[in-house]
Design a protein around this motif. Structure first.
Motif, short mmCIF file in Angstrom:
data_model
loop_
_atom_site.label_atom_id
_atom_site.label_comp_id
_atom_site.label_asym_id
_atom_site.label_seq_id
_atom_site.Cartn_x
_atom_site.Cartn_y
_atom_site.Cartn_z
N VAL A 51 0.83 -1.20 0.00
CA VAL A 51 0.00 0.00 0.00
C VAL A 51 0.87 1.25 0.00
CG1 VAL A 51 -1.65 1.32 1.39
CG2 VAL A 51 -2.00 -1.12 1.04
N ASP A 52 1.92 1.26 0.83
CA ASP A 52 2.82 2.42 0.87
C ASP A 52 3.52 2.65 -0.46
OD1 ASP A 52 2.13 2.86 3.51
OD2 ASP A 52 3.93 1.89 4.34
N LEU A 53 3.97 1.57 -1.09
CA LEU A 53 4.63 1.70 -2.39
C LEU A 53 3.65 2.18 -3.46
CD1 LEU A 53 6.92 -1.45 -2.36
CD2 LEU A 53 7.65 0.93 -2.27
N SER A 54 2.41 1.74 -3.39
CA SER A 54 1.40 2.20 -4.35
C SER A 54 1.14 3.70 -4.16
CB SER A 54 0.11 1.42 -4.18
OG SER A 54 0.32 0.06 -4.47
N LYS A 55 1.09 4.14 -2.91
CA LYS A 55 0.92 5.57 -2.66
C LYS A 55 2.12 6.37 -3.18
CE LYS A 55 -2.00 5.21 1.45
NZ LYS A 55 -2.07 5.42 2.91
N GLN A 56 3.31 5.83 -2.99
CA GLN A 56 4.51 6.49 -3.48
C GLN A 56 4.49 6.58 -5.00
OE1 GLN A 56 8.06 4.48 -2.24
NE2 GLN A 56 9.37 6.22 -2.67
N LEU A 57 4.04 5.53 -5.66
CA LEU A 57 3.93 5.53 -7.12
C LEU A 57 2.92 6.58 -7.59
CD1 LEU A 57 4.99 4.05 -9.62
CD2 LEU A 57 3.06 2.51 -9.41
N LYS A 58 1.83 6.71 -6.86
CA LYS A 58 0.82 7.72 -7.20
C LYS A 58 1.40 9.13 -7.05
CE LYS A 58 -3.90 9.10 -6.16
NZ LYS A 58 -5.08 8.85 -5.33
N LYS A 59 2.19 9.37 -6.00
CA LYS A 59 2.82 10.68 -5.81
C LYS A 59 3.78 10.99 -6.95
CE LYS A 59 2.63 10.90 -0.79
NZ LYS A 59 3.42 10.90 0.47
N PHE A 60 4.54 9.99 -7.39
CA PHE A 60 5.45 10.20 -8.53
C PHE A 60 4.68 10.56 -9.78
CE2 PHE A 60 8.87 7.55 -6.41
CZ PHE A 60 9.73 8.62 -6.25
N ARG A 61 3.56 9.90 -10.01
CA ARG A 61 2.74 10.22 -11.18
C ARG A 61 2.25 11.66 -11.13
NH1 ARG A 61 -0.81 5.10 -10.53
NH2 ARG A 61 0.60 3.52 -11.33
N LEU A 62 1.78 12.09 -9.95
CA LEU A 62 1.29 13.46 -9.82
C LEU A 62 2.42 14.48 -10.02
CD1 LEU A 62 -1.19 13.11 -6.81
CD2 LEU A 62 -1.74 13.47 -9.22
N ARG A 63 3.60 14.18 -9.50
CA ARG A 63 4.74 15.09 -9.68
C ARG A 63 5.10 15.20 -11.16
NH1 ARG A 63 8.56 12.78 -4.94
NH2 ARG A 63 7.32 13.54 -3.20
N MET A 64 5.13 14.06 -11.84
CA MET A 64 5.48 14.09 -13.25
C MET A 64 4.41 14.80 -14.06
SD MET A 64 7.72 13.64 -15.46
CE MET A 64 8.87 13.04 -14.29
#
Length: 174
Positions: A51-64
């Motif tokens: 779950v934490d890694l999925s949230k981190q992936l979502k944050k990277f998508r938003l930043r990009m």
């Protein structure tokens, strides 16, 4: 030297005199339940990591997405500036400053996209590893639980079985 035990497994679980289950049987169930609880703790930790890694992936998508939007808006302002200063883009002869700023902008965007893709693939690999670990843990728990279903728990063992079942339901095991 290898020691081979030729004792019957039934005598391990049953008293020979009365045919009742021995106290060793309940101890084995309690040990098995403690092992199941340890495995469930590991599975909960693994699921939390996923779950934490999925949230981190979502944050990277938003930043990009934000970076691409900023570059797109910047390029629009850049084109509007050129159009206003020189009348049309066809008559425009770019200055050194304009070329350098365009090259720097494109390089920053390319490097950012490359770093993002590397981080994204790394996070996806870590998620895949955690899912594989979670699958293995839950298959072991399922095998142990299937063996323990053959027993007829009473009293506190029944309560421990129900607690294990609730924890497994929280992990979406059933």
């Amino acid at each position: 030297m290898v020691h081979i035990d030729n004792n019957d497994t039934e005598s391990y679980y049953y008293d020979d005199e009365f045919g009742k289950k021995s106290s060793m049987y309940s101890v084995n169930i309690k040990d098995s339940l403690s092992h199941i609880n340890q495995l469930i703790d590991m599975a909960e930790e693994s699921k939390k990591k996923i779950v934490d890694l999925s949230k981190q992936l979502k944050k990277f998508r938003l930043r990009m997405l934000g970076l691409i939007a900023i570059v797109y808006i910047g390029m629009g302002f850049f084109a509007a500036y050129i159009n206003e200063q020189f009348g049309s883009l066809t008559n425009y002869r770019p200055s050194l400053y304009t070329i350098v700023s365009l090259i720097i902008t494109v390089c920053i965007l390319a490097i950012s996209l490359y770093v993002f893709s590397k981080q994204r693939s790394d996070i996806r690999k870590r998620i895949a590893v955690e899912r594989y670990i979670l699958k293995d843990i839950l298959s072991i728990v399922f095998d142990i639980r299937k063996i323990l279903d053959l027993s007829d728990p009473t009293g506190s063992l029944w309560i421990e079985f129900k607690i294990v079942d609730m924890r497994l339901k929280r992990l979406d095991f059933y």
